[in-house]
Enzyme design. Sequence first.
Site, short mmCIF file in Angstrom:
data_model
loop_
_atom_site.label_atom_id
_atom_site.label_comp_id
_atom_site.label_asym_id
_atom_site.label_seq_id
_atom_site.Cartn_x
_atom_site.Cartn_y
_atom_site.Cartn_z
N ASP A 67 -1.76 6.62 -2.65
CA ASP A 67 -0.73 7.13 -3.40
C ASP A 67 0.02 6.27 -4.37
O ASP A 67 0.33 5.05 -3.88
CB ASP A 67 0.16 8.17 -2.76
CG ASP A 67 0.81 9.20 -3.64
OD1 ASP A 67 0.35 9.35 -4.97
OD2 ASP A 67 1.55 9.92 -3.02
N GLY A 68 0.35 6.44 -5.40
CA GLY A 68 1.25 5.60 -6.25
C GLY A 68 0.55 4.91 -7.32
O GLY A 68 1.30 3.96 -8.06
N HIS A 127 -5.26 3.68 -11.49
CA HIS A 127 -6.21 4.00 -10.66
C HIS A 127 -7.45 2.99 -10.79
O HIS A 127 -7.83 2.84 -9.78
CB HIS A 127 -6.94 5.27 -11.64
CG HIS A 127 -5.90 6.71 -11.41
ND1 HIS A 127 -5.20 6.77 -10.27
CD2 HIS A 127 -5.50 7.46 -12.47
CE1 HIS A 127 -4.52 7.96 -10.58
NE2 HIS A 127 -4.77 8.37 -11.84
N SER A 140 -8.23 15.01 -4.44
CA SER A 140 -8.14 16.34 -3.77
C SER A 140 -8.26 17.64 -4.72
O SER A 140 -8.73 17.46 -5.72
CB SER A 140 -6.62 16.50 -3.31
OG SER A 140 -5.88 16.90 -4.64
N THR A 141 -8.50 18.74 -3.77
CA THR A 141 -9.10 19.85 -4.67
C THR A 141 -7.86 20.41 -5.60
O THR A 141 -8.17 21.02 -6.54
CB THR A 141 -9.35 21.00 -3.70
OG1 THR A 141 -8.18 20.92 -2.67
CG2 THR A 141 -10.61 20.80 -2.95
N LEU A 185 -18.96 -0.49 9.26
CA LEU A 185 -17.95 0.51 8.62
C LEU A 185 -18.56 1.48 7.95
O LEU A 185 -19.35 1.33 7.07
CB LEU A 185 -16.70 -0.38 7.91
CG LEU A 185 -15.81 0.50 7.22
CD1 LEU A 185 -14.55 0.61 8.23
CD2 LEU A 185 -15.53 0.04 5.79
N ARG A 188 -0.23 6.30 4.56
CA ARG A 188 -0.05 6.92 3.10
C ARG A 188 1.12 5.97 2.65
O ARG A 188 1.83 5.58 2.96
CB ARG A 188 0.81 8.27 3.29
CG ARG A 188 0.95 8.97 1.80
CD ARG A 188 1.23 10.31 1.88
NE ARG A 188 1.23 10.64 0.37
CZ ARG A 188 1.25 11.97 0.01
NH1 ARG A 188 0.93 12.84 0.62
NH2 ARG A 188 1.19 12.30 -1.56
N LEU A 247 1.33 15.34 4.00
CA LEU A 247 -0.03 15.21 4.30
C LEU A 247 -0.80 15.66 3.10
O LEU A 247 -1.99 15.50 2.99
CB LEU A 247 -0.48 16.02 5.56
CG LEU A 247 0.24 15.31 6.79
CD1 LEU A 247 -0.40 16.27 7.91
CD2 LEU A 247 -0.36 14.02 6.93
N SER A 248 -0.01 16.42 2.16
CA SER A 248 -0.95 16.70 0.97
C SER A 248 -2.15 17.54 1.27
O SER A 248 -3.37 17.17 0.49
CB SER A 248 -1.03 15.72 -0.04
OG SER A 248 0.13 15.34 -0.45
N GLU A 299 -1.61 8.80 14.69
CA GLU A 299 -0.39 7.96 14.43
C GLU A 299 -0.22 7.72 13.04
O GLU A 299 -1.29 7.58 12.26
CB GLU A 299 -0.47 6.46 15.17
CG GLU A 299 -0.52 6.72 16.70
CD GLU A 299 0.76 7.15 17.25
OE1 GLU A 299 1.98 6.89 16.80
OE2 GLU A 299 0.52 7.67 18.41
C1 FPP Z 1 -2.60 9.29 -6.38
O1 FPP Z 1 -1.79 8.51 -7.23
C2 FPP Z 1 -4.10 8.77 -6.38
C3 FPP Z 1 -5.11 9.42 -6.75
C4 FPP Z 1 -5.24 10.95 -7.06
C5 FPP Z 1 -6.70 8.75 -7.05
C6 FPP Z 1 -6.98 7.81 -5.87
C7 FPP Z 1 -7.89 7.05 -6.38
C8 FPP Z 1 -8.22 5.84 -6.23
C9 FPP Z 1 -7.03 4.69 -5.73
C10 FPP Z 1 -9.38 5.07 -6.86
C11 FPP Z 1 -10.47 5.43 -6.04
C12 FPP Z 1 -11.47 4.51 -6.17
C13 FPP Z 1 -12.56 4.88 -5.64
C14 FPP Z 1 -13.76 3.83 -5.53
C15 FPP Z 1 -13.16 6.36 -5.60
P1 FPP Z 1 -1.11 9.22 -8.09
O2 FPP Z 1 -2.02 9.17 -9.38
O3 FPP Z 1 -0.85 10.65 -7.71
O4 FPP Z 1 0.26 8.36 -8.46
P2 FPP Z 1 1.56 8.84 -8.64
O5 FPP Z 1 2.07 9.46 -7.51
O6 FPP Z 1 2.42 7.34 -8.64
O7 FPP Z 1 1.68 9.64 -10.06
#
Ligand code: FPP
Length: 259
Positions: free
Chosen positions: A39-40, A56, A84-85, A150, A207, A214-215, A226
């Site tokens: 997140d973030g 992203h 997420s959905t 992995l 997170r 947990l969203s 944990e």
């Molecule tokens: C949440 O941050 C992040 C997402 C919804 C997307 C997560 C995706 C990636 C980290 C890249 C994934 C890479 C692959 C290879 C699939 P946010 O956009 O909600 O951030 P904010 O809360 O700061 O707005």
Amino acid sequence: MLNILKKWKGSSQTTKEETIVKADVLKGEIPEHIAIIMDGNGRWAKKRALPRIAGHHEGMKVVRRITRQANELGVKALTLYAFSTENWKRPKTEVEYLMKLPEEFLNTFLPELIEENVQVRIIGEKNRLPVHTLRAVEKAMSDTKRNTGLILNFALNYGSRSEIISAVQKIANDIKNGRIDETAINESLFSEYLMTNPLKDPDLLIRTSGEIRLSNFMLWQLAYTEFWFTDILWPDFTEQNLLEAIHTYQQRGRRFGGV
Ligand code: FPP
């Protein structure tokens, strides 16, 4: 005593800064399954006056680094919440970008992942994914299915409540068709109907970005996991932060409800 160089800044878990030595972490128990709510990204971009998609993209590069580190540490499975959905509610351009990221990631890094013996998998509702996204992840799954390192498990169009409902529907159907008897339903059987089967439940959930929720992520599977929350935004998350999370995990006493 662990050989840890500590440079504490403040007292809370998320603001202190320490250098944790990988070799020391390797002496302790390594969590077999780590799940991460990444997140973030948006806030990271906003801080730099960049479009959200830049966050992203940076987040995707962090996925590569953290996958490598987890594999080197001997983590068996890494489940990453990539979409997420509920994320369909975002602006169309952002959703389209997020759906292109798995392809870009795999086009760029699949040869390295194969080299490193990583196995790619996904959980989530595949039917709503764009064809190009699905094609890329299915190719990666097929190309890596015999790898034994992995398991890199992307949660893509994943929602835990929907996963649980779907498991209940499948169980009801199997009872109706005589494949199972209702007396056979227990926690272990229920887990087998979840998308994460046959992975064991996560030992550690991380997170980023300071959100403490947990969203709709792995609600069943996280029952005894944990949790490690950090204010660090996902694009800023480093291998050292992963070591810090695991080091904290190693100091926790897991009792699973016992004493
Ligand atoms: C949440 O941050 C992040 C997402 C919804 C997307 C997560 C995706 C990636 C980290 C890249 C994934 C890479 C692959 C290879 C699939 P946010 O956009 O909600 O951030 P904010 O809360 O700061 O707005």
